[in-house]
Design a protein around this motif. Sequence first.
Motif, PDB file in Angstrom:
ATOM      1  N   PRO A  50      67.431  59.237  15.495  1.00 51.56           N
ATOM      2  CA  PRO A  50      68.370  59.812  15.917  1.00 51.56           C
ATOM      3  C   PRO A  50      67.829  61.096  16.905  1.00 51.56           C
ATOM      4  O   PRO A  50      66.585  61.749  16.399  1.00 51.56           O
ATOM      5  CB  PRO A  50      69.032  60.538  14.949  1.00 51.56           C
ATOM      6  N   ARG A 113      72.834  58.532  13.038  1.00 52.85           N
ATOM      7  CA  ARG A 113      72.239  57.252  12.226  1.00 52.85           C
ATOM      8  C   ARG A 113      73.022  56.191  11.967  1.00 52.85           C
ATOM      9  O   ARG A 113      72.843  55.156  11.788  1.00 52.85           O
ATOM     10  CB  ARG A 113      71.593  57.892  10.842  1.00 52.85           C
ATOM     11  N   THR A 117      72.399  52.360  12.595  1.00 56.13           N
ATOM     12  CA  THR A 117      72.465  51.552  11.405  1.00 56.13           C
ATOM     13  C   THR A 117      73.341  50.359  11.638  1.00 56.13           C
ATOM     14  O   THR A 117      73.024  49.364  11.093  1.00 56.13           O
ATOM     15  CB  THR A 117      73.161  52.177  10.218  1.00 56.13           C
ATOM     16  N   TYR A 127      64.582  55.353   8.582  1.00 57.36           N
ATOM     17  CA  TYR A 127      65.046  56.517   9.208  1.00 57.36           C
ATOM     18  C   TYR A 127      63.802  57.454   9.684  1.00 57.36           C
ATOM     19  O   TYR A 127      63.158  57.847   8.976  1.00 57.36           O
ATOM     20  CB  TYR A 127      66.010  57.149   8.525  1.00 57.36           C
ATOM     21  N   THR A 235      65.296  62.066   5.382  1.00 55.67           N
ATOM     22  CA  THR A 235      65.557  61.264   6.189  1.00 55.67           C
ATOM     23  C   THR A 235      64.458  61.453   7.452  1.00 55.67           C
ATOM     24  O   THR A 235      64.591  60.585   8.418  1.00 55.67           O
ATOM     25  CB  THR A 235      66.964  60.920   6.747  1.00 55.67           C
ATOM     26  N   ASP A 264      71.629  63.627   3.988  1.00 55.07           N
ATOM     27  CA  ASP A 264      70.590  63.049   3.416  1.00 55.07           C
ATOM     28  C   ASP A 264      70.629  62.902   2.059  1.00 55.07           C
ATOM     29  O   ASP A 264      70.718  62.038   1.210  1.00 55.07           O
ATOM     30  CB  ASP A 264      69.354  63.000   4.296  1.00 55.07           C
TER      31      ASP A 264
END
Length: 344
Positions: A50, A113, A117, A127, A235, A264
């Motif tokens: 990200p 994210r 995913t 990640y 992450t 996270d």
Amino acid sequence: MTHTLSEALAARPNDHRALRAEFERAASLSWHAPTPAALAAGHALSVVVPARNTTHSLRPVLDAIAAQDTHGSVEVIVVDDASTDATADIAAAHPVVDTLIRLREPGGAATARNAGTALASADTIVYLDADMVIAPHILADMAARSRPEAVLVGFRHNIPYTPSLDGSAQVPATRPDLAADHRVTWRSNGGTQLYTGVVLDGPTTGRPLDETDDFQKLGHGATYLDWDLPRTVVTALLAVPREKVIDAGGFDPTFGRIGWGMEDTHLGAALIASGCLVVPLRQCVGFHLDPPDADAQWQTKLAGWPDTLAYYRMLLEGPAPTGHAHAFHAHTERLLADSEVITR
């Protein structure tokens, strides 16, 4: 009987000795040793990055991915969270990027994210933050050790911004220091700690990784100073089973709307509640490249943290998130339909 997420965490151990021993027997390699490229053969990874306004760091991060020494399959997905700088242009031009997703409106790291995913093809997702530069062995380390029940935790060493000729942050020629991560060496001035509410009499230096036996003693909802097991799931550098993430509904995008952080930690709690073990990889340490305005960004993040922490605490008293795959797919289908997706 429906259990709260907090109750589910209290029921879960984190004894990962058998998992590590099985790997060491099969690979003839220490769990914490850098991994020869050949051991990753047959293991696929999807690396989700990200990125929002990361012109200072994205190029060296992608260069480091391109330099990975692994025989495993690696797919790289960069999700541009509606950046206003050259982040998307850097990602679009870099040959290591397989897919670039450009969100039209900023949604925060959780939303970014989730988008990555949804398009990931591998069973294991790494990640990786857009300011984390990793050593050449790290993706082989994670690929060879990936398991459907394992959350593999890497570490970070923050360094201040020093510009190179093109404005990208310079990456030190030295190796990053494991002890620089707060989960390895943690310092407090004392008083009431915001995360757990524990009260410390005075200045304290703790060593969470060592003193919890690689986080194993944090099972069953235990704490060590201001740390519990979900909080160790960061992450910045993390490998997770994709199916488990989707079943939990992915990252809760509300965190990104109300402040900074904790998405996270919440995902970590959901994965632990589902039966995953949190297993650290001491050899997996990356340089975290601070932005030019690091102090100002940090103050902004800290200002929003109490709100996200309060939201996380509320979620702990609700049911453990499971069976949410349909909602995840519905959310990400809408998100991607309103985004630009560029694939090579």
